[in-house]
Design a protein around this motif. Sequence first.
Motif, short mmCIF file in Angstrom:
data_model
loop_
_atom_site.label_atom_id
_atom_site.label_comp_id
_atom_site.label_asym_id
_atom_site.label_seq_id
_atom_site.Cartn_x
_atom_site.Cartn_y
_atom_site.Cartn_z
N ALA A 10 0.82 -1.21 0.00
CA ALA A 10 0.00 0.00 0.00
C ALA A 10 0.85 1.26 0.00
O ALA A 10 0.36 2.34 -0.35
N LEU A 11 2.13 1.14 0.38
CA LEU A 11 3.03 2.28 0.41
C LEU A 11 3.99 2.22 -0.77
O LEU A 11 4.07 1.20 -1.47
N PRO A 12 4.72 3.28 -1.03
CA PRO A 12 5.67 3.27 -2.16
C PRO A 12 6.70 2.16 -2.02
O PRO A 12 6.93 1.61 -0.93
N PRO A 13 7.34 1.79 -3.12
CA PRO A 13 8.35 0.72 -3.07
C PRO A 13 9.47 1.03 -2.09
O PRO A 13 9.92 2.17 -1.96
N GLY A 14 9.90 -0.02 -1.37
CA GLY A 14 10.98 0.12 -0.40
C GLY A 14 10.50 0.24 1.03
O GLY A 14 11.31 0.14 1.97
N TRP A 15 9.22 0.45 1.24
CA TRP A 15 8.68 0.56 2.59
C TRP A 15 8.45 -0.83 3.16
O TRP A 15 7.98 -1.74 2.49
N LYS A 16 8.80 -0.99 4.46
CA LYS A 16 8.66 -2.26 5.15
C LYS A 16 7.70 -2.11 6.33
O LYS A 16 7.68 -1.08 7.00
N LYS A 17 6.94 -3.19 6.56
CA LYS A 17 6.07 -3.25 7.73
C LYS A 17 6.60 -4.32 8.67
O LYS A 17 6.89 -5.45 8.26
N GLU A 18 6.70 -3.94 9.94
CA GLU A 18 7.20 -4.87 10.95
C GLU A 18 6.15 -5.07 12.03
O GLU A 18 5.61 -4.10 12.58
N ILE A 21 5.35 -9.40 17.94
CA ILE A 21 4.40 -10.14 18.79
C ILE A 21 5.07 -10.40 20.13
O ILE A 21 6.19 -10.94 20.20
N ARG A 22 4.38 -10.05 21.22
CA ARG A 22 4.92 -10.23 22.56
C ARG A 22 4.67 -11.67 23.02
O ARG A 22 3.57 -12.21 22.86
N LYS A 23 5.70 -12.28 23.62
CA LYS A 23 5.63 -13.68 24.03
C LYS A 23 5.38 -13.85 25.51
O LYS A 23 4.90 -14.92 25.94
N SER A 24 5.68 -12.88 26.33
CA SER A 24 5.54 -13.03 27.78
C SER A 24 4.92 -11.78 28.38
O SER A 24 4.76 -10.75 27.70
N GLY A 25 4.61 -11.88 29.68
CA GLY A 25 4.05 -10.75 30.38
C GLY A 25 2.54 -10.69 30.27
O GLY A 25 1.88 -11.57 29.69
N LEU A 26 1.97 -9.67 30.88
CA LEU A 26 0.53 -9.51 30.85
C LEU A 26 0.01 -9.22 29.44
O LEU A 26 -1.16 -9.47 29.13
N SER A 27 0.83 -8.66 28.58
CA SER A 27 0.43 -8.33 27.22
C SER A 27 0.86 -9.39 26.22
O SER A 27 1.03 -9.10 25.04
N ALA A 28 1.03 -10.64 26.69
CA ALA A 28 1.45 -11.72 25.79
C ALA A 28 0.38 -11.96 24.74
O ALA A 28 -0.82 -12.00 25.03
N GLY A 29 0.81 -12.12 23.50
CA GLY A 29 -0.11 -12.34 22.39
C GLY A 29 -0.45 -11.07 21.63
O GLY A 29 -0.91 -11.13 20.49
N LYS A 30 -0.26 -9.91 22.26
CA LYS A 30 -0.51 -8.66 21.57
C LYS A 30 0.66 -8.29 20.68
O LYS A 30 1.79 -8.74 20.89
N SER A 31 0.38 -7.47 19.68
CA SER A 31 1.42 -7.13 18.72
C SER A 31 1.49 -5.62 18.53
O SER A 31 0.50 -4.90 18.69
N ASP A 32 2.67 -5.14 18.20
CA ASP A 32 2.93 -3.75 17.87
C ASP A 32 3.36 -3.68 16.42
O ASP A 32 4.10 -4.54 15.93
N VAL A 33 2.90 -2.63 15.70
CA VAL A 33 3.18 -2.49 14.29
C VAL A 33 4.06 -1.27 14.08
O VAL A 33 3.79 -0.19 14.65
N ASP A 58 -2.03 9.28 -0.26
CA ASP A 58 -3.28 9.55 0.45
C ASP A 58 -3.51 8.42 1.44
O ASP A 58 -3.80 7.28 1.06
N LEU A 59 -3.41 8.73 2.73
CA LEU A 59 -3.57 7.73 3.79
C LEU A 59 -4.93 7.82 4.47
O LEU A 59 -5.10 7.37 5.60
N ALA A 60 -5.92 8.40 3.78
CA ALA A 60 -7.24 8.56 4.40
C ALA A 60 -7.87 7.22 4.74
O ALA A 60 -8.48 7.05 5.80
N CYS A 61 -7.73 6.24 3.85
CA CYS A 61 -8.33 4.93 4.11
C CYS A 61 -7.26 3.87 4.41
O CYS A 61 -7.51 2.66 4.24
N THR A 66 -3.15 -3.27 9.67
CA THR A 66 -3.01 -4.31 8.65
C THR A 66 -2.09 -3.89 7.51
O THR A 66 -1.61 -4.75 6.77
N GLY A 67 -1.91 -2.58 7.31
CA GLY A 67 -1.07 -2.12 6.22
C GLY A 67 -1.76 -2.16 4.88
O GLY A 67 -1.09 -2.18 3.83
#
Length: 265
Positions: A10-18, A21-33, A58-61, A66-67
């Motif tokens: 969805a972004l120009p060429p060369g852009w990466k999405k990372e 995913i957290r494995k431990s702690g109270l927030s285990a299973g949640k993910s940061d983008v 245009d990033l309106a939508c 999910t990217g």
Amino acid sequence: MERKRADCPALPPGWKKEEVIRKSGLSAGKSDVYYYSPSGKKFRSKPQLARYLGNTVDLACFDFRTGKMMPGKLQKNKQRFRHDPLSLAKGGKPDLNTALPIRQTASIFKQPVTKVTNHPGNKVKADLQRASEQPRQLFWEKRLKGLRSSDVTEQVLRSMDLPKGLQSVGPDSSDDTLLSAIASALHMSSAPITGQTSVAAEKNPAIWLNTSQPLCKAFTVTDEHIREQEMKVYQARRSLEEALTADGLARAAENSRELLRGRTA
């Protein structure tokens, strides 16, 4: 933590999405983008990404999680913006839904709120008390009774002679009071001055007096009256012209005498 990095179509060429995913702690299973530019710069939120890209994308939508571009999300944002009072104050389009809300009262049957508009076809009772103008004091011109104007030498000026057709209305009225009423009406109002046109005002002026008109009976201005006033104005202008001419001649004669006196000295 588990890290997954991939290209973002969805972004120009060369852009990466990372996605981290957290494995431990109270927030285990949640993910940061996070997103990385071709130069390696890291972005943690959509506002940061929008400020960096500017008008190039245009990033309106754009869904930051999910990217992907999601047009349905843009539609939901428009609907939320339409109902937002702050957005309406900034120029947003109002909601055109004309369904009346339901009255929030303890009742068995639903009672819709009454809708009142100013359309001529609607039968709405007008508040006559609010629509009426502020009351005016009757016979206020009598407060000026006994007051006379004077010149710089404190000599009382002669009062103006009113036409015979002007007759005062009201208790204890005089020519001075009538003159004050007419002068005030000419100065304060742009409406025609006709006097008290109602016959009932002469019988009981305390009730039927028209406060927007001076305290005099109805009168009519004829062509003869207009010609008489034009003649008075003409005579006053001729007298002023003669006085100015005489003053100019006197000044010229005085200057000539001063000049002659200076030469012979």
